[in-house]
Design an enzyme around this catalytic site. Structure first.
Site, short mmCIF file in Angstrom:
data_model
loop_
_atom_site.label_atom_id
_atom_site.label_comp_id
_atom_site.label_asym_id
_atom_site.label_seq_id
_atom_site.Cartn_x
_atom_site.Cartn_y
_atom_site.Cartn_z
N PHE A 179 3.49 107.93 -105.29
CA PHE A 179 4.35 106.74 -105.30
C PHE A 179 5.64 106.94 -104.51
O PHE A 179 6.28 105.98 -104.12
CB PHE A 179 4.67 106.32 -106.74
CG PHE A 179 5.72 107.17 -107.41
CD1 PHE A 179 5.37 108.27 -108.16
CD2 PHE A 179 7.07 106.86 -107.28
CE1 PHE A 179 6.34 109.06 -108.77
CE2 PHE A 179 8.05 107.64 -107.90
CZ PHE A 179 7.68 108.74 -108.64
N LYS A 180 6.01 108.17 -104.26
CA LYS A 180 7.28 108.44 -103.59
C LYS A 180 7.32 107.93 -102.14
O LYS A 180 8.38 107.85 -101.55
CB LYS A 180 7.58 109.94 -103.63
CG LYS A 180 7.83 110.44 -105.04
CD LYS A 180 8.23 111.90 -105.07
CE LYS A 180 8.66 112.34 -106.46
NZ LYS A 180 7.53 112.56 -107.37
N ASP A 181 6.15 107.57 -101.61
CA ASP A 181 6.10 107.02 -100.25
C ASP A 181 6.99 105.79 -100.09
O ASP A 181 7.62 105.61 -99.04
CB ASP A 181 4.66 106.60 -99.90
CG ASP A 181 3.80 107.79 -99.50
OD1 ASP A 181 4.34 108.75 -98.91
OD2 ASP A 181 2.58 107.76 -99.78
#
Ligand code: PLP
Length: 427
Positions: A106-108
């Site tokens: 999710f850090k994208d």
């Protein structure tokens, strides 16, 4: 929008400065001066809007005049060009898949948003900045990918030798261009310590900034996910409970921000592994930070979650108020593996260890008849291939995003000490 330091409310910076600095000069985390709920009509008609429009509505007050609306929309388009599907697992439990981005965690989203904001601010200044970041696994890949080719920005990533998975290492070391990976002879805490020392060292020549979740440009876009889930679940007319696998507590804190903006969320559950500082705090009222313990959900191995002060701020630093809204439970690796097996046998779904911890959070919370529980799948199971294979005995197909890095050569510079890092940065 202006941001104040949570250590000293008199220290105030505009969005741009807060993004460039990362942390306030007194080392406090930045927090927005005001949070204005979104119009009710917007939330009631959310199905009518595209994800880009929703994201724009959410983020615009936090950026303010500092990025023109047209540019901000473009930034959002480049940040979320993929889906965020809600997948049913059992009758009242679903998962929100946040891993369809380029590095499959999710850090994208936050990394790309931050990169594009910095790029815009740099166009005006011509000054180069160096993003210096320590990673225990996922952050490095997302930041490397998010900033790849960004003008005026060099990225230096420190990672602990032998402590990240093969896929994670490839995501850091195979991109080239403006990305350099330094392989540190030590553990994650050593990498983190070197980064902190560099920020305080006046002899370092490049302008440094950080790109972990304390940076507002990485933290705030995470509000989007909760709205995207609501958009997909609204027609069921049930109360929604989110369970967020939590480490540094940035993601769940964004969930509370979404709630402040008016999103109808019944409760948020912070599910942790045995790094249980917050669950213990809610039980005892006593906050005892601890050194982190290694687990199979390694992106959550955090003993002193940085973003927890932001959650406390959201509830006016009032313990009883916080307890009404935040539920938090911790789970062992054994519990986690059992949950992965249960999810797989019930619904044939392969969850990664972080998602499985989120699933357990919903079970302990105890959903009621009129509620739907959503656990966040924060990474694709392929990123934790060994654990998934030896727990479930299944083969996970390698998606094209990952296949791409498998064939490239790893390039990294080994370092042993802070002096090595300093020498590299100043050379
Ligand atoms: C970073 C990460 C987390 C923890 O998120 P926080 O915002 O730090 O609480 C959970 N799962 C995965 C896969 C991650 O990469």
């Amino acid at each position: 929008m202006k941001y104040f330091s949570l250590s000293n409310n008199e220290i105030v910076f505009p969005f741009k400065e807060a993004v460039i600095k990362g942390l306030a000069p007194d080392r406090g985390l930045f927090f927005p001066e005001s949070i204005t709920p979104l119009p009710k009509a917007f939330i009631e008609n959310i199905e009518a809007y595209s994800n880009v429009d929703i994201a724009f509505e959410i983020i615009k007050q936090f950026v303010g005049e500092e990025i023109p609306e047209k540019v901000l929309k473009q930034i959002i388009e480049e940040t979320i060009p993929f889906d965020f599907p809600v997948i049913p697992i059992t009758e009242n439990v679903s998962t929100l898949e946040l891993f369809h981005g380029p590095t499959m965690a999710f850090k994208d989203v936050g990394a790309k948003f931050m990169a594009k904001c910095l790029e815009y601010f740099n166009e005006e200044s011509n000054e180069e900045v160096t993003v210096l970041v320590a990673t225990s696994g996922d952050t490095g890949g997302a930041v490397a990918n998010g900033f790849l080719g960004t003008k005026g920005v060099n990225v230096v990533i420190l990672y602990p030798s032998g402590k990240v998975s093969d896929i994670q290492e490839r995501q850091l070391t195979t991109l080239g261009q403006n990305i350099t990976a330094l392989e540190v002879d030590g553990v994650f805490d050593d990498c983190q310590e070197m980064v902190k020392t560099a920020f305080l060292d006046e002899e370092i020549k490049p302008n440094l900034t950080s790109a972990n979740s304390i940076n507002i440009a990485r933290w705030l876009p995470q509000m989007f996910y909760f709205f995207f889930a609501y958009k997909q679940l609204k027609s069921q007319h049930k109360e929604i409970v989110f369970s967020v696998p939590s480490g540094n507590f940035g993601n769940i804190c964004a969930g509370f921000m979404a709630q402040k903006l008016g999103l109808p969320v019944r409760h948020l559950v912070a599910a942790t592994n045995v790094n249980d500082t917050v669950p213990n705090f809610l039980k005892s009222g006593q906050y005892d930070a601890k050194p982190s313990i290694a687990t199979i959900s390694n992106a959550m191995d955090v003993g002193n979650p940085s973003n927890f002060v932001r959650i406390q701020q959201i509830f006016d630093n009032h313990f009883d108020k916080l307890k009404e809204h935040l539920f938090s439970y911790s789970f062992s690796d054994e519990d986690t593996r059992m949950a992965m097996k249960e999810i797989h046998s019930d619904s044939n779904y392969v969850a990664d260890p972080h998602g499985a911890v989120g699933y357990l959070g919903l079970k302990t919370y105890g959903l009621k008849e009129n509620q739907i529980g959503v656990f966040l799948e924060t990474a694709h199971p392929v990123k934790f291939l060994d654990v998934v294979k030896n727990t479930l005995n299944v083969d996970v197909e390698i998606p094209s995003q990952i296949q791409k890095v498998m064939d490239r050569e790893k390039e990294r510079i080994p370092i042993k000490s802070y002096e090595d890092l300093k020498g590299f940065l100043n050379s």
